[in-house]
Design a protein around this motif. Structure first.
Motif, PDB file in Angstrom:
ATOM      1  N   SER A 100      98.155  36.583  47.996  1.00  0.00           N
ATOM      2  CA  SER A 100      97.957  37.949  47.538  1.00  0.00           C
ATOM      3  C   SER A 100      98.947  38.267  46.425  1.00  0.00           C
ATOM      4  N   CYS A 101      98.479  39.031  45.470  1.00  0.00           N
ATOM      5  CA  CYS A 101      99.320  39.525  44.377  1.00  0.00           C
ATOM      6  C   CYS A 101      99.146  41.033  44.340  1.00  0.00           C
ATOM      7  N   ALA A 102     100.196  41.746  44.671  1.00  0.00           N
ATOM      8  CA  ALA A 102     100.137  43.197  44.712  1.00  0.00           C
ATOM      9  C   ALA A 102     101.046  43.779  43.629  1.00  0.00           C
ATOM     10  N   ALA A 103     100.639  44.905  43.076  1.00  0.00           N
ATOM     11  CA  ALA A 103     101.449  45.565  42.055  1.00  0.00           C
ATOM     12  C   ALA A 103     101.208  47.060  42.122  1.00  0.00           C
ATOM     13  N   SER A 104     102.208  47.812  41.758  1.00  0.00           N
ATOM     14  CA  SER A 104     102.080  49.265  41.746  1.00  0.00           C
ATOM     15  C   SER A 104     101.590  49.721  40.380  1.00  0.00           C
ATOM     16  N   GLY A 105     101.108  50.943  40.305  1.00  0.00           N
ATOM     17  CA  GLY A 105     100.693  51.499  39.029  1.00  0.00           C
ATOM     18  C   GLY A 105      99.193  51.480  38.848  1.00  0.00           C
ATOM     19  N   SER A 106      98.656  52.585  38.353  1.00  0.00           N
ATOM     20  CA  SER A 106      97.203  52.686  38.187  1.00  0.00           C
ATOM     21  C   SER A 106      96.690  51.762  37.093  1.00  0.00           C
ATOM     22  N   ASN A 107      97.553  51.360  36.161  1.00  0.00           N
ATOM     23  CA  ASN A 107      97.114  50.495  35.072  1.00  0.00           C
ATOM     24  C   ASN A 107      96.796  49.084  35.537  1.00  0.00           C
ATOM     25  N   PHE A 108      97.201  48.741  36.742  1.00  0.00           N
ATOM     26  CA  PHE A 108      96.904  47.396  37.262  1.00  0.00           C
ATOM     27  C   PHE A 108      95.420  47.115  37.235  1.00  0.00           C
ATOM     28  N   LYS A 109      94.631  48.132  37.492  1.00  0.00           N
ATOM     29  CA  LYS A 109      93.179  47.950  37.521  1.00  0.00           C
ATOM     30  C   LYS A 109      92.619  47.628  36.140  1.00  0.00           C
TER      31      LYS A 109
END
Length: 115
Positions: free
Chosen positions: A21-30
């Motif tokens: 899994s690769c998780a990241a914060s921030g709406s720009n990730f999408k």
């Protein structure tokens, strides 16, 4: 800057499976393409799979038919499902987020395939 965090590595027997899994914060990730790369001891880092912001995947020939990359927009997470693992898949696996002006790398997660 968006910082990815990998998880899910471990020790598995040949023929087994793991899901990274690769998780990241921030709406720009999408809005960003995300890739999985790996680096084995003494070797250069190589691309394993990349998924576009629209969800279109691309794979290295060595993993086609065995690995699947996917993304969950609701959870800001990109997954790498790895099946039929081989000893030569042993490496540190890194998540990379394609930014507007470069990349953001995670710290990596170790995958060891051994009996």
């Amino acid at each position: 800057q968006v910082q990815p965090v990998e998880s899910g590595g471990g020790l598995v027997q040949p023929g087994g499976s793991l899901r990274l899994s690769c998780a990241a914060s921030g709406s720009n990730f999408k809005l960003r393409a995300v890739g999985w790369h790996r680096q084995a001891p003494g070797k250069q880092r190589e691309m394993v799979a990349i998924i576009s912001a629209a969800g279109v995947p691309n794979y290295a020939d060595l993993v086609k038919g065995r690995f699947t990359i996917s993304r969950d927009g609701a959870n800001n997470t990109v997954y790498l499902q790895m099946n039929s693992l081989k000893p030569e898949d042993t490496a540190v696996y890194y998540c990379k987020i394609f930014l507007r002006n470069g990349y953001s790398w995670g710290q990596g997660t170790q995958v060891t395939v051994s009996s």
